[in-house]
Design a protein around this motif. Structure first.
Motif, mmCIF file in Angstrom:
data_model
loop_
_atom_site.group_PDB
_atom_site.id
_atom_site.type_symbol
_atom_site.label_atom_id
_atom_site.label_comp_id
_atom_site.label_asym_id
_atom_site.label_seq_id
_atom_site.Cartn_x
_atom_site.Cartn_y
_atom_site.Cartn_z
ATOM 1 N N LEU A 65 -15.623 -27.827 -28.490
ATOM 2 C CA LEU A 65 -14.491 -28.425 -27.656
ATOM 3 C C LEU A 65 -13.071 -28.496 -28.079
ATOM 4 O O LEU A 65 -12.192 -28.994 -27.466
ATOM 5 N N ASP A 66 -12.974 -28.251 -29.501
ATOM 6 C CA ASP A 66 -11.695 -28.423 -30.192
ATOM 7 C C ASP A 66 -11.198 -26.882 -29.785
ATOM 8 O O ASP A 66 -9.590 -26.974 -30.143
ATOM 9 N N ARG A 67 -11.676 -26.034 -29.558
ATOM 10 C CA ARG A 67 -10.977 -24.637 -29.233
ATOM 11 C C ARG A 67 -10.624 -24.624 -27.693
ATOM 12 O O ARG A 67 -11.497 -24.547 -26.983
ATOM 13 N N GLN A 68 -9.448 -24.364 -27.455
ATOM 14 C CA GLN A 68 -9.215 -24.211 -26.233
ATOM 15 C C GLN A 68 -9.116 -22.709 -25.641
ATOM 16 O O GLN A 68 -8.872 -21.752 -26.641
ATOM 17 N N CYS A 69 -9.585 -22.448 -24.448
ATOM 18 C CA CYS A 69 -9.916 -20.975 -24.059
ATOM 19 C C CYS A 69 -8.728 -20.402 -23.383
ATOM 20 O O CYS A 69 -7.760 -21.139 -23.254
ATOM 21 N N TRP A 70 -8.803 -19.099 -23.686
ATOM 22 C CA TRP A 70 -7.842 -18.251 -23.218
ATOM 23 C C TRP A 70 -6.349 -18.352 -23.830
ATOM 24 O O TRP A 70 -5.360 -17.835 -23.427
ATOM 25 N N THR A 71 -6.374 -18.967 -24.902
ATOM 26 C CA THR A 71 -5.266 -18.843 -25.727
ATOM 27 C C THR A 71 -4.962 -17.577 -26.617
ATOM 28 O O THR A 71 -6.161 -16.920 -26.464
ATOM 29 N N SER A 72 -3.923 -17.098 -27.431
ATOM 30 C CA SER A 72 -3.873 -16.050 -28.048
ATOM 31 C C SER A 72 -4.999 -15.826 -29.217
ATOM 32 O O SER A 72 -5.688 -14.718 -29.245
#
Length: 103
Positions: A65-72
């Motif tokens: 949950l620390d990783r945001q989806c659909w970022t570069s």
């Protein structure tokens, strides 16, 4: 590696028996191992596409949950690692296993 080593040792310990076929034993072992690891590998590849939208309006990976989806950064990993992994393990590896079985 372990499977090939096993079948080589097995063949040389059973030299007098004509029924020992190292290649057939190795192929059957590899196909069995493939079907044992296939679900786990597919599950791990698909976790890169499993996102959850939180109350802040952003979506994050369910597995981290620390990783945001659909970022570069996420797109790079999803397109360069997970998508080819899904293609290889969902299509090419089963076809290769069927080819080995019926060869």
């Amino acid at each position: 590696f372990v499977a090939s080593l096993f079948w080589i040792v097995y063949r040389y310990t059973r030299r007098n028996q004509k029924t020992v076929n190292t290649l057939t034993g190795l192929i059957s072992t590899l196909v069995t191992v493939f079907f044992l690891v296939h679900p786990t590998i597919m599950k791990e590849n698909f976790t890169m596409f499993s996102c959850k939208t939180l109350s802040d309006g952003n979506s994050y990976l369910n597995s981290d949950l620390d990783r945001q989806c659909w970022t570069s950064s996420h797109m790079k990993w999803a397109l360069l690692v997970a998508l080819p992994g899904v293609f290889i393990w969902a299509t090419l590896m089963p076809l290769l296993a069927v080819f080995w079985i019926f060869q």
